[in-house]
Design an enzyme around this catalytic site. Sequence first.
Site, PDB file in Angstrom:
ATOM      1  N   HIS A 112       0.893  -1.323  -0.315  1.00  0.00           N
ATOM      2  CA  HIS A 112       0.030   0.000  -0.382  1.00  0.00           C
ATOM      3  C   HIS A 112       0.974   1.096   0.148  1.00  0.00           C
ATOM      4  O   HIS A 112       2.075   1.114   0.504  1.00  0.00           O
ATOM      5  CB  HIS A 112      -0.603  -0.069   1.151  1.00  0.00           C
ATOM      6  N   ASP A 189       2.620  -4.503   8.371  1.00  0.00           N
ATOM      7  CA  ASP A 189       1.378  -3.353   7.742  1.00  0.00           C
ATOM      8  C   ASP A 189       0.054  -4.351   8.350  1.00  0.00           C
ATOM      9  O   ASP A 189      -0.066  -5.289   7.040  1.00  0.00           O
ATOM     10  CB  ASP A 189       1.477  -3.319   6.183  1.00  0.00           C
ATOM     11  N   GLN A 192      -4.808  -5.099   6.522  1.00  0.00           N
ATOM     12  CA  GLN A 192      -5.633  -5.629   6.858  1.00  0.00           C
ATOM     13  C   GLN A 192      -6.031  -7.084   6.813  1.00  0.00           C
ATOM     14  O   GLN A 192      -6.683  -8.112   6.002  1.00  0.00           O
ATOM     15  CB  GLN A 192      -5.755  -6.194   4.486  1.00  0.00           C
ATOM     16  N   LYS A 215     -11.138  -0.275   9.904  1.00  0.00           N
ATOM     17  CA  LYS A 215     -11.236  -1.479   9.544  1.00  0.00           C
ATOM     18  C   LYS A 215     -11.629  -3.005  10.200  1.00  0.00           C
ATOM     19  O   LYS A 215     -11.512  -4.138   9.815  1.00  0.00           O
ATOM     20  CB  LYS A 215      -9.700  -1.628   8.403  1.00  0.00           C
ATOM     21  N   CYS A 353      -4.691   1.928  -4.136  1.00  0.00           N
ATOM     22  CA  CYS A 353      -3.290   2.482  -2.970  1.00  0.00           C
ATOM     23  C   CYS A 353      -1.931   1.682  -3.747  1.00  0.00           C
ATOM     24  O   CYS A 353      -1.611   2.084  -2.965  1.00  0.00           O
ATOM     25  CB  CYS A 353      -4.151   3.048  -2.004  1.00  0.00           C
TER      26      CYS A 353
HETATM   27  C1  LIG Z   1      -2.374  -2.800   3.402  1.00  0.00           C
HETATM   28  C2  LIG Z   1      -2.949  -1.474   3.666  1.00  0.00           C
HETATM   29  N1  LIG Z   1      -2.411  -0.666   3.950  1.00  0.00           N
HETATM   30  C3  LIG Z   1      -2.354   0.683   4.720  1.00  0.00           C
HETATM   31  C4  LIG Z   1      -3.452   1.114   4.351  1.00  0.00           C
HETATM   32  C5  LIG Z   1      -4.195   2.602   5.008  1.00  0.00           C
HETATM   33  O1  LIG Z   1      -4.521   2.638   6.082  1.00  0.00           O
HETATM   34  P1  LIG Z   1      -5.470   4.688   6.861  1.00  0.00           P
HETATM   35  O2  LIG Z   1      -5.955   4.617   5.766  1.00  0.00           O
HETATM   36  O3  LIG Z   1      -5.927   3.234   8.032  1.00  0.00           O
HETATM   37  O4  LIG Z   1      -4.070   4.823   7.057  1.00  0.00           O
HETATM   38  C6  LIG Z   1      -4.852   0.424   4.360  1.00  0.00           C
HETATM   39  C7  LIG Z   1      -6.004   1.146   4.061  1.00  0.00           C
HETATM   40  O5  LIG Z   1      -6.405   1.046   2.818  1.00  0.00           O
HETATM   41  C8  LIG Z   1      -4.179  -0.269   3.798  1.00  0.00           C
HETATM   42  O6  LIG Z   1      -5.298  -2.155   2.782  1.00  0.00           O
END
Ligand SMILES: Cc1ncc(COP(=O)(O)O)c(C=O)c1O
Lengths: 398, 147
Positions: A112, A189, A192, A215, A353
Amino acid sequence: MNREDFLMCKDALIYLDNGATTFKPKQVINKVVDYYTKYTANCHRGDYDISQKVDFEYESTREVVRKFINADSREEIIFTSGTTESLNMIIFSFMRHYLKKGDEVLITKAEHASNVLPWFELEKEMGIVVKFIPLTRDYKVTLDNVKAVTTNKTKVISLAYITNVIGDVRPIKEISEFAHQNNILLCVDGAQSVPHMKTDVLRDDIDFLAFSAHKMLGPTGVGILYAKKKFLEVMPPFKYGGGMNIKFESTKELEYKEVPLRFEAGTQNIAGVLGLKAAIEYIESIGIEKIREHEIKLREYLIKRLKEVSNVTVYNEASESGIVIFNLDKIFAEDTANYLNHYHICVRAGNHCTKMIKDDLGVKNTCRISLYLYNTFEEIDKLIDVLKNSKNIYDIIL
Amino acid sequence: MDSNIKRELMIENFENPFHKESKNGKEFIKANTYNASCIDNIDLYVRIKDGKIYDAYFDGEACAITISATSLMVKKIIGMTLQEARNFITEYYHMVNFENYDKTKLGNLLIYEDIAKQPSRKKCALLPVQALEKSLEICEEGGKNDK
Ligand SMILES: Cc1ncc(COP(=O)(O)O)c(C=O)c1O
């Protein structure tokens, strides 16, 4: 399961974008409303009853999170605004001081943006080298592929446990063992994964973990940074201000609080943190393994049924999570999402993203379905019916 | 215009777009536009010579509305003077904003006359003219204008 707890679960609406954010059960909403209607006060200021109540709720959330991810100590849990901020803190506070010019960081093209761009910036700023672990034909990360790009300069491996486009579950425990044998730090990270499977930072020996409350049935604007205490002890604060200092004088003499309060400058998202507590308690009342089991059953059913639709291509059949990406032949992902929206079916179109994965996937844009506990087999049936009728897509959307 | 005819023209231009290829030669002005909220992303390439749009192409990934509108626009603008192109842009904006406009200036692009009834799709239909606007600005700033 448990649809009655979610006011957003209405018959007409089929919400399949849980990777973006999830619905909130009434237990979470009530917790937030209670804070705003029964004991609004700031925390760590507590000279009166309601402030002490806030302190108790806020600090006990740390313990609830600790247990949820099986960390050693509640001091290792820091509240942030989300995964993005947690990763930025790790990279710009800890890594900026830990790494030296020429040190190598391994990520993948499926990460991401929040686990890519801070690294790219640090690369520009201080000359670390960001390298990509090659993905297999199924877009997976294997230990062998990690080994293939590891050198004696590799200092950090930073990976999503589950990716938000492909939905593959990375072999984090194996990678962690290998990393630590080679004096490499592991940053995970968990945006998910934490909402969808049992997280155990001790079992997996994870050095840094980032995830978001929104999430996992919690409020928006709250995230968690977990890091091993020894790293937090040497990490400089990311923000400075009230709540994180013990003293500061006109002589410039200053002293900061202990970990973790040192990292929580300014008034925090108190309502959000309390909502997160209710979200975790809610998940635990069902059992995260049960939730995962349900998602996997839904996924298998979804894949099986998608195969009945002749003009559907699924790109990630081999993944083991509630994320499925697909396209309709010759139809742009956004048009498909628009078409589904016409039937109140919410899916996400785009690159999610994760703009570099197109190099491997061969398509830039896809439709993503991401499932959660309140999704049902009947919803999948409705989705399939609509997809089967997609011959008239342009009559609907144009 | 009958909505079936409109739709057919859109589909035809989406499935077989006119002049859809990248032109990286120096003689072309390249202008990119994209939608921040969705994933439409197009590059418009125009070649301006003797104060006229001598040739135009486009490339990119976008929805049926954006691709078809860009295809039709590219066909339409080739041969226009810069002033005609500016007038075209103005009239197109008037059309999608439901203001008075001169139908004779828009040709086949009239098929997008109802598009703003779906606010989420209006921005898709605006991408090509925004790219054209950008190209003209680049040209005026002393960009490429083959004499
Ligand atoms: C794998 C992953 N990392 C990071 C994020 C970023 O999360 P947040 O927007 O809650 O900071 C997301 C959100 O879509 C994600 O799916």
